[in-house]
Scaffold this motif. Structure first.
Motif, PDB file in Angstrom:
ATOM      1  N   PRO C 411     -15.027 -26.845  33.931  1.00 42.09           N
ATOM      2  CA  PRO C 411     -15.637 -25.715  33.219  1.00 42.09           C
ATOM      3  C   PRO C 411     -16.352 -26.192  31.965  1.00 42.09           C
ATOM      4  O   PRO C 411     -15.909 -27.138  31.315  1.00 42.09           O
ATOM      5  CB  PRO C 411     -14.438 -24.848  32.852  1.00 42.09           C
ATOM      6  N   GLY C 412     -17.472 -25.559  31.686  1.00 44.47           N
ATOM      7  CA  GLY C 412     -18.272 -25.978  30.551  1.00 44.47           C
ATOM      8  C   GLY C 412     -19.432 -26.842  30.995  1.00 44.47           C
ATOM      9  O   GLY C 412     -20.425 -26.964  30.299  1.00 44.47           O
ATOM     10  N   PHE C 416     -19.500 -26.098  37.435  1.00 39.84           N
ATOM     11  CA  PHE C 416     -18.407 -25.133  37.490  1.00 39.84           C
ATOM     12  C   PHE C 416     -18.928 -23.736  37.771  1.00 39.84           C
ATOM     13  O   PHE C 416     -18.408 -23.020  38.634  1.00 39.84           O
ATOM     14  CB  PHE C 416     -17.643 -25.138  36.165  1.00 39.84           C
ATOM     15  N   VAL C 417     -19.995 -23.375  37.050  1.00 44.00           N
ATOM     16  CA  VAL C 417     -20.520 -22.019  37.191  1.00 44.00           C
ATOM     17  C   VAL C 417     -20.825 -21.734  38.653  1.00 44.00           C
ATOM     18  O   VAL C 417     -20.340 -20.771  39.256  1.00 44.00           O
ATOM     19  CB  VAL C 417     -21.790 -21.850  36.338  1.00 44.00           C
ATOM     20  N   VAL C 490     -23.102 -23.926  29.857  1.00 43.23           N
ATOM     21  CA  VAL C 490     -22.787 -22.941  28.826  1.00 43.23           C
ATOM     22  C   VAL C 490     -23.694 -21.719  28.964  1.00 43.23           C
ATOM     23  O   VAL C 490     -23.275 -20.587  28.720  1.00 43.23           O
ATOM     24  CB  VAL C 490     -22.947 -23.566  27.428  1.00 43.23           C
ATOM     25  N   TYR C 491     -24.930 -21.948  29.361  1.00 44.96           N
ATOM     26  CA  TYR C 491     -25.903 -20.854  29.359  1.00 44.96           C
ATOM     27  C   TYR C 491     -26.773 -20.905  30.608  1.00 44.96           C
ATOM     28  O   TYR C 491     -27.959 -21.255  30.555  1.00 44.96           O
ATOM     29  CB  TYR C 491     -26.764 -20.945  28.094  1.00 44.96           C
ATOM     30  N   PRO C 492     -26.213 -20.565  31.768  1.00 46.31           N
ATOM     31  CA  PRO C 492     -26.983 -20.636  33.015  1.00 46.31           C
ATOM     32  C   PRO C 492     -27.966 -19.484  33.197  1.00 46.31           C
ATOM     33  O   PRO C 492     -28.717 -19.456  34.166  1.00 46.31           O
ATOM     34  CB  PRO C 492     -25.894 -20.589  34.092  1.00 46.31           C
ATOM     35  N   LYS C 493     -27.968 -18.558  32.244  1.00 42.45           N
ATOM     36  CA  LYS C 493     -28.772 -17.342  32.412  1.00 42.45           C
ATOM     37  C   LYS C 493     -30.219 -17.635  32.822  1.00 42.45           C
ATOM     38  O   LYS C 493     -30.730 -17.013  33.765  1.00 42.45           O
ATOM     39  CB  LYS C 493     -28.753 -16.533  31.123  1.00 42.45           C
ATOM     40  N   THR C 496     -30.150 -18.128  36.519  1.00 45.26           N
ATOM     41  CA  THR C 496     -29.690 -16.958  37.296  1.00 45.26           C
ATOM     42  C   THR C 496     -30.738 -15.850  37.249  1.00 45.26           C
ATOM     43  O   THR C 496     -30.974 -15.178  38.247  1.00 45.26           O
ATOM     44  CB  THR C 496     -28.372 -16.429  36.713  1.00 45.26           C
TER      45      THR C 496
END
Lengths: 99, 635, 523, 549
Positions: C411-412, C416-417, C490-493, C496
């Motif tokens: 994670p991180g 992981f995401v 941390v910031y996959p936005k 996505t």
């Protein structure tokens, strides 16, 4: 006489020629057998021509003879060169290339 | 500035430290440790500020929350990076940052001569950040991030002396065993998502409290959470890593494997109290695990000669107390956390003491080679002694208050279950007294049994530098007074109640009786230890010992079991699979290729170079052709 | 007609490849720089694509359509949906690092005849692969896709067979045979897959009379075009087989370890991080897009195979003695996850799978390239030949560890995401499958940490005691990748946001909706 | 000369003949054939009258001009719509001038032209006694290694007869696919076969092998043509006519006037079926379809490589043309009978060709087997029995012939002391020694393997597509499988050239004259163009996909 018999004869000749090709070793003989087959064809052509009462078959027969003659020329040329370089006209000796 | 926005600072400070120290390179070698310590302290200061602010509010609106950003926005799936700071988290924040800072300080001295000290402090800061993230997350997924983060930090720190194969192995083992637990946590989260469509604390807990879903689902979730807790908190059956984890530097053992990380499981269960309350079966499982581990750890602790391993066993056992308490439901949560905090103080103190001893004894860990050290390191002796009294539950000290409450709560469970649990906890208390006394006697009393170390230079025990003793002293204070402070008209219970709920247990026998019983068993334990180790000299080489002792030295053979079943079995499995992959899966393909090749080889024989055989094939072909054509007409 | 951005993105490396190949033998370094600049330029164009692409807009954007082979019903049709855009971005991003990492891999050992120009060829081939991959991500015409899908094999084949890993076990002769075996195996596996797909492509033409994916999907949706159940299933199988070979899916995977083991690390990255993605991508776009019913019909089997891949790949990774083969098997396990996510038929699963393609690209690149640097120093691929590297080359070890942690999806870090999304998506519809997949988490930790422990920790082996730490060039390769891994973790936005709409389209293609949670908890 | 005409003569011969009405010959439409034949005849005269020194150049010039002119004529006919709207039967029913005929004639002429360049190549063989020599024997009559041969070589003889021979062969091939009655078919067959027999025997190096090839080719060829002829006889017996249209009518039963003789033979389907089968066999022999393929490897290996290339390309084109016409014009009514048979033939041809090729060690034999496999692919298109089938076969033949000629002319370049180094082991590491040649050959191999963006792929796709549309899906699957097998050995050669270390005593790559360069260049160009932008040629093939009856 029933023209069909000519056809049977032609078939027999053709078969003889073919088997000759398969059996004989000497290139010349093999080639003669081919000629025999061609003549069988001629016979049947002529027979059919007669049955149908038109000349197409006979014309083709003439052509075949010419072709056969031409084949003899070419064939003998090739076979003779082969013979001169190998001193044998056996088709089985000519088997350098295989597999 | 608005206090809510300060929550992130708690994590940011140590995280910054980790980044700076790990990426900083050599130029930070000389100042790195101070940077790390300062940032830890900074985090503690922020924590205190938030704490005072929280005290300023009245009980109901003490919960702060901060939403940073939306983490994984996917259709029908919402995971945020958001924090929630309530009393429970607050308690942990103070414990983590406080003890953490102290141990940073201690490490400055302890790691003085290690050329990789900068990295050590980087890892420590990383741990703090991850641990704080764990306790501050407002949803299970983010908690999971912290959960694995501390796992990583512990991996890095256990294996800090990587040139020692034993350390590297221990680190790997710790991570793997933890991963098994993490599997439980992730499955729990999956279940939550399919059940509730979310995994934020608020909705999940409220929904499960409201009984919106079947008990079976909740039981499943609970058991999975328990599995996770077992992994992190070294509870049976996933306890095997903790003993080996002692390969790490002592400060690490103190901070991570005594005070904070290993208690994460307790936090998880307490945090998910609503789920467990609604799933009695899961609770029962929790209690059983706790009870078993309690005894398991204690027995192991009794047999170890390695001072740190002995303490590790005791840690297991103490956490067993906490887990057991959480299993008791609302009557237990508070005391679990309370014991967790006090344990944080005295166990950290004990470990630091042990570290100090090792520091003076050329990193010797075998207690049989100690003896009579009290004259040589008085401060260590004093602080260690206080910690000792606290853990055995000497009346008035921290351990006494918290442990006694747990024993009461255990009895309060009622019925046979109550009696059994009560008995177990009492037995545990006795064992605790026994093995801690044993440690005490073997280390500080008796005659010198010092041996020269590998290089042959004899140890010259001496008191440790200030940077090490000060933290020990502070912790000693904590281990003396914290318990009493918390118990003053149940201030601690009142403090936590809004989060964990709290109700008084009603044991079948009066509290007084229980207390006396506790004290008696404690005295018995001490007496037995004294008889064995105080009265007669301690042999330098361990005697063969009874069957139980030998088993206990080997962690009750549980490790060997793992080895046989998992490691050996696994090796065989993988080897055979490699074989299968090569021969079967690959073989099929290569086989086809080979067979085609063979076919080709055979077919090409047909081309035998004889014109007449070619003619035969033609003739045959013609025959077949004709026959086939006629056949087509026939059919 | 607006500026054909997608074509340009593919054309630039094509031109660059020719130019690079044309550089005279002596000017080796010039060729390298040229290739690097071209790849960076391509990255710029890809960035332009990302900018021009509106997540909210039409399904296929930046579309181009030109007549090509009318007789086969083939048009030159390009168009990018979110998934394609993301993967184009990944490709364009990775190629420069691959080139930089392979900077010295193709330097001729001894000066051969002046006409032999391995270096130029190496980089030209890499660029050619980039061209094909980008086109295959952008093609909306099935036939066009098929062509690039196949043509991709040729440069790959030469890269594997022609520029093998110099660090090999055994003699040069042995290595040469090993290498060409690997290359031929790669080519034959994929060629067979491709030919079977060809049969299906022809079948598709007979059935649908054309190759335009949007039109066919449209026709199917509107019911103008109906396929007999069996026809559809056969066609699906034809397509799926090819993609399963490429992906690769158990039991069609055995070419990957050979190929990755024998080729140089950058090429190995090219295979697993870039080329293989075409397979999974194509499953998502073509199998599901063209044959929804058949996909649903095949789902149980596919899921089973995916699960087998996950566990099996991981277990074999544990059993490997060769660093690169280990990573290869790890990739097989990860591809299992991707395929699992695709066929779970939930939006989380498919977003996760797409994200996984990107993240796996980054993580494998990081791990494999560092491994390559390690191997190039010691000249051996065997794990047993290493030990204690961490002490002599801490930065190398650190980056290696981060790569490994990414591989075990800590994670991180980005993987992981995606892995968790896949798990969620799978679990929501197939709980058992989800649980089995989670075992992969533990196994991943096992093989990664075992690898790290055996190579990096422990007493320093004599052979590695003189090993230099990462050089600037190498750091320039690894650092950005690690940064990307952390950022997307941390910031996959950003990703996505691009992917989600495309996934919703796919979901509507297969006419599936996400399973509702049991309790609608107050959000 | 058509039958009905002669028939009328026969019946009217009783009366005194006032005038013989001359047969009506459309010289315009026949011009391609006539040009080539004429050039051939001139070539003989050149042999007779031109000084030996000049012959080579004169012959080369003459034949190139002839072929170019003939091709121009074909193009002219095509653009003036003789391929589509004005398509028709000429020469009193003997020859059909229609789309397929013109397309195939064009292909044959181009193939003949480029392979003629390789015939004329004189830079590859080392200069013998100060004279550049081509790949043909100095004096065919002289036995290998004999005094006379050395003398001939010393005198710098060259066999310039190959040019007229090639021209005659081309002429025959031009007629073959256009033949519209069985008589013409047979004659055309012989006209192009006989010169080929001779050409095979004329290799300068490895003469024994060359002569052996010639003998085998000749005997087996004659054997097969005997079968063909007997088949013709039987068909004639069945239908009472030799013209395609006439036979077709009888087969379909749409014949207008049935005289008693016709009536009782018509009933006898045995004649028809056996005859058809034997004629088919004669053609399949020329195509090199299994089990009539066995001459192919030996002849391809033994013949002088330029001849091999010419044969492999042009013969296939002509033979498939004739096969198409026979099946689509004469025997469509019989398709229920011959389609299953051809299915079988196609399948075993594809598979056997591919499988046996795997274990070949001689590059020329390898290509021979690959050509067998390709014959199978084309048969799949023939079986389709639809317009797509015709056009796809036409396209495939165009694509294939240039790849083949190109590949064989590359083979002529790789030489060692013993002439061409055709053993595969000698090709090891060629890519290292001369990357360009290896790359070019790789392109041809990839085209053979049917990799996209090469003509081979476009052709294969077209054929398989037609077959699938024609309901022969199974054939497509078999084809796909065998192409997979075939891919293996093409790749083997590529691996050999690029990935294996060159042998120290390996062959050298001769630098050819512009002639061969042109051939190879054209080959590569066509391969790539037809691979990347085939649409124009597909359109041509489509427009040309209608037979006249």
């Amino acid at each position: 006489m029933n023209p069909v018999n000519y056809l049977y004869l032609a078939a027999v000749l053709f078969a003889i020629g073919a088997s000759g090709v398969l059996i004989r070793r000497n290139a010349i003989v093999v080639f003669m057998c081919v000629e025999l087959m061609l003549n069988a064809c001629n016979l049947s052509l002529v027979a059919f021509s007669r049955m149908h009462g038109n000349l197409d078959g006979q014309i083709l027969a003439f052509f075949t003879m010419v072709v056969a003659a031409a084949e003899v020329v070419v064939g003998l040329a090739i076979i003779v060169t082969l013979f001169r370089s190998r001193h044998s006209a056996s088709v089985d000796d000519a088997s350098l290339m295989k597999l | 500035m608005n206090t809510e926005n300060m929550i992130a600072l708690l994590i940011a400070a140590p995280l910054l430290g980790a980044v700076v120290l790990l990426c900083g390179g050599r130029r930070l070698d000389r100042t790195g440790h101070w940077i790390g310590t300062l940032l830890a302290a900074a985090s503690f200061v922020v924590g205190v500020v938030l704490f005072t602010d929280m005290l300023g509010r009245d009980a109901e609106d003490r919960t702060l929350s901060q939403h940073l950003f939306s983490w994984i926005p996917v259709e029908g799936f919402q995971a945020d990076v958001a924090f929630q700071l309530d009393q429970l988290s607050m308690t942990f924040v103070l414990l983590i940052t406080g003890v953490g800072t102290l141990i940073h300080l201690y490490s400055v001295g302890y790691m003085e001569h290690d050329e990789r000290r900068r990295r050590f402090f980087g890892f420590l800061n990383l741990f703090l950040a991850a641990m704080l993230l764990l306790v501050l997350a407002d949803n299970y997924l983010l908690l999971y991030v912290g959960w694995e983060g501390v796992g990583l930090a512990s991996y890095l720190l256990i294996g800090f002396w990587q040139h020692k194969p034993s350390a590297a192995t221990a680190a790997k083992k710790a991570f793997l065993v933890n991963r098994v637990g993490d599997m439980g946590l992730s499955i729990a989260i999956l279940l939550m998502f399919t059940t509730f469509g979310t995994f934020a604390f608020g909705p999940v807990l409220s929904a499960s409290a409201a009984g919106d879903t079947s008990e079976g689902k909740l039981t499943a979730i609970g058991l999975m959470l328990l599995l996770a807790a077992c992994g992190k908190s070294a509870q049976v059956p996933l306890q095997s890593w903790l003993g080996d984890a002692m390969e790490g530097p002592t400060p690490v053992s103190a901070l991570i494997h005594a005070a904070t990380m290993v208690t994460a499981g307790v936090y998880l269960i307490t945090r998910s109290g609503a789920i467990f309350n609604a799933a009695p079966d899961a609770q029962l499982a929790v209690v059983v695990v706790g009870a078993v581990t309690l005894l398991f750890g204690a027995i192991v602790g009794c047999a170890k000669d390695d001072i740190k391993k002995a303490l590790a066993g005791s840690t297991m056992s103490q956490i067993g107390y906490m887990i057991l308490a959480t299993g008791l439901g609302p009557i237990g949560y508070v005391f679990a956390i309370m014991h967790l905090v006090t344990h944080g103080f005295f166990k950290a103190g004990l470990f630091l003491g042990a570290g100090s001893v090792m520091h003076g004894m050329n990193d010797e860990v075998d207690m049989r080679k100690y003896g009579g050290l009290r004259k040589y390191m008085p401060v260590t002796f004093a602080t260690f002694g206080l910690g000792y009294l606290a853990i055995i539950g000497f009346p008035g000290l921290s351990g006494f208050w918290s442990k006694d409450k747990i024993i009461e709560a255990a009895f309060a469970q009622g019925g046979t279950e109550g009696w059994i649990l009560g008995a177990v906890t009492l037995l545990g208390a006795a064992l605790t007294a026994y093995y801690m006394t044993r440690v005490m006697l073997m280390t500080f009393f008796g005659e010198k049994r010092w041996q020269p170390d590998a290089e042959g230079n004899a140890p010259h025990p001496h008191e440790s530098p200030k940077s090490m003793t000060i933290p020990m002293i502070v912790l000693a204070f904590g281990s003396v007074f914290a318990g009493g402070l918390f118990s003053l008209n149940e201030s601690f219970a009142g403090w936590l109640e809004p989060v964990t709920a709290f109700e008084h247990g009603h044991p079948p026998i009066s509290a007084g009786v229980i207390m006396t019983a506790t004290i008696t068993v404690m005295v018995l334990g001490i007496g037995l230890a004294y008889v064995q180790y105080g009265r007669r000299p301690v042999p330098v080489t361990a005697p063969r010992g009874s069957l139980l002792t030998r088993a206990a030295r080997r962690d009750l053979l549980q490790d060997d079991l793992n080895h046989v079943v998992l490691v050996r079995g696994g090796e065989h499995l993988t080897r055979s699979l490699v074989y299968v992959d090569h021969t079967l899966v690959d073989g099929v393909v290569n086989g086809t290729a080979a067979s085609v090749g063979g076919l080709s080889g055979r077919l090409r024989k047909l081309q035998n170079g004889f014109a007449r055989s070619y003619a035969v094939s033609m003739f045959g072909g013609a025959a077949v052709l004709i026959a086939a054509t006629l056949l087509m007409r026939a059919v | 007609m607006s500026f054909p951005l997608l074509t340009a993105t593919a054309a630039l490396p094509a031109i660059g490849a020719i130019a690079t190949a044309a550089v005279p033998a002596a000017r080796r370094t010039a060729a390298k720089w040229l290739a690097l600049l071209v790849s960076l330029g391509t990255l710029g164009l890809a960035a332009a694509v990302l900018v021009r692409f509106e997540p909210g807009g039409d399904r296929y954007q930046l579309t181009e359509s030109h007549a090509w082979i009318a007789d086969f019903g083939v048009r030159y049709e390009l168009g990018a949906d979110g998934i394609g855009v993301a993967l184009i971005g990944l490709t364009a991003l990775l190629i420069p690092f691959i080139i930089l990492a392979g900077w010295h891999d193709a330097d001729p050992l001894e000066t051969k005849s002046s006409r032999w120009r391995p270096t130029q060829g190496f980089f030209a081939l890499i660029l050619m692969v980039e061209v094909m991959v980008i086109l295959s991500f952008a093609a909306t015409d099935v036939f066009l896709f098929y062509i690039v899908f196949e043509a991709m094999l040729i440069p790959m084949y030469f890269l594997i067979g022609g520029f093998g890993d110099r660090a090999h076990a055994g003699s040069d002769e042995n290595a040469a045979t090993q290498r060409s075996y690997a290359a031929v195996k790669f080519l034959l596996y994929n060629l067979v897959g491709g030919l079977i797909m060809l049969a299906a492509v022809i079948g598709l033409y007979v059935v649908a009379g054309g190759f335009s994916l949007p039109e066919i999907a449209e026709a199917r949706a509107s019911g103008e075009l109906t396929m007999a159940t069996n026809t559809e299933r056969l066609l699906f199988l034809g397509f799926f087989f090819a993609f399963a070979v490429k992906a690769p899916l158990w039991p069609l995977h055995t070419w990957l370890p050979n190929a990755m083991g024998e080729s140089t690390a950058p090429v190995a990255v090219l295979i697993t991080a870039v080329v293989d993605k075409v397979g999974t991508f194509a499953m998502l776009r073509f199998c599901l897009g063209l044959f929804p019913e058949a996909s649903a019909w095949a789902t149980p089997v596919v899921l089973t195979l995916a699960l087998v891949s996950i566990v099996y790949g991981a277990l074999l990774a544990v059993g490997q003695r060769d660093i690169k083969r280990l990573i290869a098997y790890a990739s097989i396990s990860h591809f299992g996850f991707i395929i699992l996510g695709i066929f779970a038929m939930t939006s989380q699963g498919q977003s996760g799978a797409t994200l996984y393609m990107v993240n796996h690209g980054l993580s494998t690149a990081a791990l494999m390239l560092v491994a390559g640097f390690l191997i190039s120093r010691r000249g051996s691929r065997l794990i047993a030949d290493y030990g204690g590297v961490q002490k002599v080359a801490p930065v190398l070890a650190g980056t290696f560890l981060v790569g490994g942690l990414a591989t075990l999806s800590l994670p991180g870090l980005a993987p992981f995401v995606s892995e968790f999304l896949v798990l969620v998506g799978t679990f929501a519809r197939y709980p058992v499958a989800g649980i089995i997949a989670t075992f992969g988490i533990v196994l991943a930790a096992l093989y990664t940490l075992v690898l790290y422990q055996r190579t990096m920790t422990g007493p320093v082996k004599q052979e590695v005691s003189k090993m230099p730490d990462l050089r600037v060039r190498e750091l320039a390769v690894v650092a950005p990748l690690i940064a990307a891994l952390i950022f997307l973790g941390v910031y996959p936005k950003p990703v996505t946001d691009i992917v989600n709409p495309a996934v919703e389209h796919t979901m509507s293609d297969v006419q599936k909706t996400d399973p509702e949670p049991e309790v609608e908890a107050a959000k | 000369m058509s039958a009905s005409a002669v028939h009328s003569l026969w019946t009217t011969a009783a009366e005194p003949v006032s005038r013989i009405d001359a047969p009506h010959i459309e010289y315009g439409q026949l011009s391609p054939i006539l040009i080539v034949v004429g050039a051939g005849v001139l070539g003989i005269l050149v042999e007779a009258f031109v000084a030996r020194r000049a012959r080579y150049h004169v012959q080369l010039f003459l034949s190139v001009v002839a072929l170019a002119a003939a091709f121009a004529a074909v193009v002219g006919l095509a653009v003036t719509g003789h391929g589509s709207t004005k398509a028709g039967i000429v020469a009193m029913g003997a020859i059909a001038v229609d789309g397929p005929a013109l397309f195939l004639q064009g292909t044959i002429l181009l193939a003949g032209l480029v392979s003629l360049f390789t015939f004329a190549e004189r830079r590859l063989d080392p200069v013998a006694h100060g004279k550049q020599v081509d790949s043909f024997v100095a004096q065919a009559g002289a036995p290998p290694g004999s005094k006379s041969e050395q003398a001939a070589v010393k005198a710098g003889f060259t066999t310039t007869e190959v040019f007229p021979l090639a021209l005659f062969a081309v002429a025959g091939m031009l007629v073959f696919p256009a033949a519209n009655d069985l008589l013409t078919l047979f004659i055309a067959l012989e006209v192009f076969s006989l010169p080929l027999y001779l050409l095979c025997a004329l290799a300068r190096r490895k003469r024994l092998v060359s002569q052996e090839a010639a003998v085998k080719y000749f005997l087996l060829g004659a054997f097969s043509s005997a079968f063909l002829l007997f088949g013709i006889a039987l068909l004639y017996g069945y239908a009472g006519t030799l013209s395609y249209a006439g036979i077709a009518e009888v087969v379909d039963g749409t014949v207008t006037s049935i005289d008693p003789a016709l009536a009782d033979t018509m009933g006898n389907d045995a004649l028809l079926l056996i005859g058809a089968a034997m004629v088919l066999m004669g053609l399949l022999f020329k195509v090199g379809a299994v089990p009539f393929h066995m001459w192919t490897p030996d002849v391809y290996q033994g013949a002088p490589t330029p001849v091999t290339g010419f044969m492999a390309a042009a013969t296939k084109v002509a033979a498939f043309g004739a096969l198409l016409r026979l099946l689509y014009v004469v025997l469509p009514g019989l398709s229920w009978d011959w389609r299953p048979v051809l299915w079988g033939v196609a399948i075993i041809t594809m598979l056997l060709g591919a499988i046996v090729a795997i274990t070949q060690t001689d590059i020329k034999r390898l290509l021979a087997y690959s050509s067998i496999a390709h014959g199978g692919f084309i048969l799949a298109g023939v079986i389709a029995m639809n317009e797509a089938g015709i056009s796809s076969v036409l396209f495939y033949l165009l694509a294939y012939s240039f790849v083949t000629i190109g590949a064989f002319s590359v083979v002529t370049l790789v030489r060692d002391a013993g002439g061409e180094a055709t053993h595969l082991s000698k090709w090891a590491g060629l890519g290292r020694r001369s990357p360009l040649v290896a790359a070019v050959f790789a392109v041809f191999l990839l085209a053979f393997a049917g990799i996209p963006l090469t003509s081979g792929f476009a052709g294969k796709f077209a054929v398989f597509k037609a077959a699938a549309e024609g309901g022969a899906g199974a054939l497509v699957v078999v084809g796909v499988i065998s192409s997979a097998i075939a891919a293996f050995f093409y790749i083997r050669v590529i691996v050999l050239m690029f990935f294996s270390e060159p042998r120290p005593e390996g062959p050298t790559v001769a630098v050819p004259s512009p002639l061969t360069m042109t051939t190879i260049g054209v080959g590569v160009a066509v391969t790539l163009v037809l691979g990347v932008a085939p649409q124009y040629f597909l359109d041509l093939a489509n427009q040309a996909s209608v037979f006249v009856r």
